[in-house]
Design an enzyme around this catalytic site. Structure first.
Site, PDB file in Angstrom:
ATOM      1  CE  LYS A 180       0.042  14.887   1.250  1.00 15.78           C
ATOM      2  NZ  LYS A 180       0.169  14.405   2.635  1.00 15.78           N
ATOM      3  N   PRO A 181       4.202  12.404   1.641  1.00 20.61           N
ATOM      4  CG  PRO A 181       5.902  11.881   3.163  1.00 20.61           C
ATOM      5  CD  PRO A 181       5.415  12.966   2.262  1.00 20.61           C
ATOM      6  CB  SER A 183      -0.455  14.183   7.986  1.00 21.03           C
ATOM      7  OG  SER A 183      -0.517  15.081   6.910  1.00 21.03           O
ATOM      8  N   GLY A 233      -4.650   6.448  -2.651  1.00 22.06           N
ATOM      9  CA  GLY A 233      -5.460   6.922  -1.530  1.00 22.06           C
ATOM     10  C   GLY A 233      -6.931   6.733  -1.832  1.00 22.06           C
ATOM     11  CB  SER A 234      -9.889   8.244  -0.299  1.00 19.74           C
ATOM     12  OG  SER A 234      -9.621   9.611  -0.526  1.00 19.74           O
ATOM     13  CD  GLU A 255      -2.650   1.492  -8.308  1.00 17.84           C
ATOM     14  OE1 GLU A 255      -3.685   0.849  -8.034  1.00 17.84           O
ATOM     15  OE2 GLU A 255      -1.910   1.208  -9.257  1.00 17.84           O
ATOM     16  CG  LEU A 256      -8.303   6.108  -7.085  1.00 17.75           C
ATOM     17  CD1 LEU A 256      -9.334   6.817  -7.926  1.00 17.75           C
ATOM     18  CD2 LEU A 256      -7.517   7.124  -6.266  1.00 17.75           C
ATOM     19  CB  CYS A 289      -6.810  -0.397  -1.538  1.00 17.88           C
ATOM     20  SG  CYS A 289      -5.157  -0.656  -2.148  1.00 17.88           S
ATOM     21  CD  GLU A 386     -11.381   0.788   0.490  1.00 16.28           C
ATOM     22  OE1 GLU A 386     -11.500   2.011   0.298  1.00 16.28           O
ATOM     23  OE2 GLU A 386     -10.429   0.123   0.058  1.00 16.28           O
TER      24      GLU A 386
HETATM   25  P1  ADP Z   1      -7.025   7.854   3.434  1.00 15.08           P
HETATM   26  O1  ADP Z   1      -8.488   7.736   3.564  1.00 15.08           O
HETATM   27  O2  ADP Z   1      -6.293   6.605   3.146  1.00 15.08           O
HETATM   28  O3  ADP Z   1      -6.357   8.698   4.469  1.00 15.08           O
HETATM   29  P2  ADP Z   1      -6.677  10.038   1.616  1.00 15.08           P
HETATM   30  O4  ADP Z   1      -7.049  10.032   0.179  1.00 15.08           O
HETATM   31  O5  ADP Z   1      -7.358  10.987   2.520  1.00 15.08           O
HETATM   32  O6  ADP Z   1      -6.856   8.545   2.037  1.00 15.08           O
HETATM   33  O7  ADP Z   1      -5.122  10.248   1.778  1.00 15.08           O
HETATM   34  C1  ADP Z   1      -4.148   9.746   0.905  1.00 15.08           C
HETATM   35  C2  ADP Z   1      -3.102  10.801   0.665  1.00 15.08           C
HETATM   36  O8  ADP Z   1      -3.731  11.922   0.037  1.00 15.08           O
HETATM   37  C3  ADP Z   1      -2.453  11.345   1.929  1.00 15.08           C
HETATM   38  O9  ADP Z   1      -1.101  11.636   1.666  1.00 15.08           O
HETATM   39  C4  ADP Z   1      -3.257  12.604   2.184  1.00 15.08           C
HETATM   40  O10 ADP Z   1      -2.547  13.534   2.956  1.00 15.08           O
HETATM   41  C5  ADP Z   1      -3.443  13.087   0.774  1.00 15.08           C
HETATM   42  N1  ADP Z   1      -4.530  14.055   0.605  1.00 15.08           N
HETATM   43  C6  ADP Z   1      -5.674  14.176   1.305  1.00 15.08           C
HETATM   44  N2  ADP Z   1      -6.404  15.221   0.882  1.00 15.08           N
HETATM   45  C7  ADP Z   1      -5.703  15.781  -0.148  1.00 15.08           C
HETATM   46  C8  ADP Z   1      -5.904  16.907  -1.006  1.00 15.08           C
HETATM   47  N3  ADP Z   1      -6.979  17.672  -0.899  1.00 15.08           N
HETATM   48  N4  ADP Z   1      -4.949  17.172  -1.943  1.00 15.08           N
HETATM   49  C9  ADP Z   1      -3.866  16.400  -2.046  1.00 15.08           C
HETATM   50  N5  ADP Z   1      -3.612  15.351  -1.267  1.00 15.08           N
HETATM   51  C10 ADP Z   1      -4.504  15.030  -0.328  1.00 15.08           C
END
Ligand code: ADP
Length: 485
Positions: A180-181, A183, A233-234, A255-256, A289, A386
């Site tokens: 899942k990339p 959005s 991601g976050s 990788e946070l 990051c 951050e």
């Molecule tokens: P950023 O702050 O870099 O956008 P996110 O953690 O929100 O970091 O996003 C990183 C990835 O995690 C994206 O592909 C995003 O769509 C996905 N993501 C965000 N919320 C959820 C969730 N509740 N469950 C699964 N994936 C998620």
């Protein structure tokens, strides 16, 4: 060229080897951050599509896991070549949806290909053990087996290479994948579907879908067929995924977030430190990051460093990524700009001095000036949070102990950097910093050969290096008895 770029711009999910729309027909718009204009749409998928993608991956796993390591190696080499043969159109697509300069996008595509090649090779070296047995008539084997269906969730800041270092080790190990990339930048992820098709990967080995992060994420976490989640991601979302994945005891690698410190000691080569600071701060407009979040500079060189760093920052050419000579593109969206403005306002209110930039760029939209803030203090927001933007706060320190303490004063532990000309200090500081990655007199350290990853709340697991394939393999101990030896 644009025609080639559009060949990779797939506005559909890739499930079981077919390009398909969401069940509802719903779509999500994708915007070019340099222009604010919509460039296309992608499917708005949910639980049902995710379940089908997982089932397709599980079906493909049954035969993929039996392929020889050499067969997988050859396919991955073909994938590498397909990426490099199309470096230019893939980089253009990346810049269009993400904003970074074309030069940086080409670099990202090249490192994506390099991960594929690296893991094609590492797959052949996923050795087991034959262990000396404590029993005369038994033998002990330890083997490595592919973990199974892997779900990969990737962010928008490196939409190609973050996927590569998950997909490549998974495929090399004999796993199949559901991806899942993000959005904001789905096309660089979906392009991997087209590339894998071209390279000849069997249907279902790689499945990619876009849409509701919550719904897709929930299905991934709950579905027992998924054996591992790899996420970049976050920290907030990472923690939530870890908690949800616990219900089916999946393997996770995360990788946070980071809060990278960059220390400059009195005995450092200042020109070299400034050069390192530029790349450690402004790469991808500060949206990585491992970007420096906090500069700590010793009192004796503080003024000289701030002056030279500010001068170099003012000279950065800000512009649309596709324009010749651009060094810094726009931020990903308006929200990111607002967040950066908040950091600057907070610093100013607490006595910070803006010595370069400090505001939205004259180009408008989500462009922001490369910004240096002197006299940064520990009570300012960027000490803990951050920034993810082109803002460089510079703190002053007196002693080595103080600097290491400040650098470690965070729940994060991803990358850190420091500059010194003293060998003893280099070892002391390197050993004192609680981080997963350390750059000593270097501001850019990511490479496919080395393990990337963090400690503390920056994550678990490593990507790249020989370590990067381990997470995709399960260890099996086999005791063979009754041998009558
Ligand atoms: P950023 O702050 O870099 O956008 P996110 O953690 O929100 O970091 O996003 C990183 C990835 O995690 C994206 O592909 C995003 O769509 C996905 N993501 C965000 N919320 C959820 C969730 N509740 N469950 C699964 N994936 C998620």
């Amino acid at each position: 060229m644009l025609q080639k770029t559009s060949h990779f711009m797939r506005q559909a999910n890739f499930i079981g080897g077919e390009w398909v729309q969401a069940d509802s027909g719903g779509t999500v718009d994708v915007t070019n951050p340099a222009t604010g204009l919509v460039i296309g749409t992608v499917p708005k998928s949910g639980k049902a599509e995710t379940r089908r993608a997982i089932e397709a991956a599980e079906a493909a796993f049954q035969s993929w896991k039996k392929t020889s390591v050499l067969e997988r190696h050859k396919l991955l080499r073909k994938l590498h070549d397909a990426i490099m043969d199309n470096q230019q159109p893939l980089a253009e697509l990346l810049t269009m949806e993400q904003g970074k300069s074309l030069a940086e996008s080409k670099g990202e595509i090249a490192i994506s290909a390099a991960y594929v090649l690296w893991f094609a090779e590492e797959g052949r070296r996923a050795y087991g053990d034959v262990v000396p047995s404590p029993w005369g008539d038994r033998r002990i084997l330890v083997t490595k087996e592919p973990t199974g269906v892997i779900a990969a969730i990737t962010p928008w800041n490196f939409p190609s290479s973050m996927l590569s270092r998950k997909l490549a080790p998974a495929l090399a190990a004999g796993c199949t994948t559901v991806v899942k990339p993000a959005s904001q930048t789905p096309y660089s992820g979906l392009a991997w579907g087209a590339l894998c098709e071209e390279a000849g990967f069997p249907k279902g080995t790689v499945n990619i879908l876009t849409g509701s992060a919550g719904e897709i994420g929930d299905e991934i976490c709950a579905n027992p067929l998924v054996k591992k989640i790899t996420f970049t991601g976050s920290t907030e979302v990472g923690k939530m995924l870890m908690a949800k994945a616990a219900s089916t005891v999946k393997k996770v690698s995360m990788e946070l977030g980071g809060n990278a410190p960059f220390l400059v000691f009195d005995d450092a080569d200042i020109d070299r430190a400034v050069e390192g600071a530029m790349v450690a701060k402004y790469r991808n407009s500060g949206q990585t990051c491992v970007c420096t979040n906090r500069f700590f500079v010793q009192a004796g060189v503080y003024d000289a460093f701030v002056e030279r760093f500010s001068e170099a920052s003012r000279k950065l050419k800000v512009g649309a990524g596709l324009e010749e000579g651009t060094q810094q593109g726009p931020l990903i969206d308006e929200k990111a700009v607002e967040k950066v403005e908040e950091f600057v306002a907070d610093a100013k209110a607490k006595g910070g001095k803006v010595v370069a930039g400090g505001k939205r760029h004259a180009l408008g939209g989500s462009f922001f000036e490369p910004t240096v803030i002197a006299d940064a203090k520990p009570n300012m927001m960027f000490m803990k949070e951050e920034i993810f933007g082109p803002v460089a706060p510079v703190f002053r320190f007196e002693t080595e102990e103080e600097a290491v303490k400040l650098a470690n004063d965070t729940e994060f532990g991803l990358a850190c950097y420091f500059y010194t000309g003293n060998l003893g200090r280099a070892f002391r500081v390197m050993e004192g910093l609680k981080y997963g990655m350390v750059g000593v007199n270097e501001g850019l350290i990511t490479t496919v050969e080395a393990p990337f990853g963090g400690v503390k709340e920056s994550g678990v697991g490593r990507e790249g290096g020989h370590q990067g394939i381990e997470d995709y393999l399960d260890t099996k101990y086999v005791c063979i008895g009754g041998l009558g030896l």
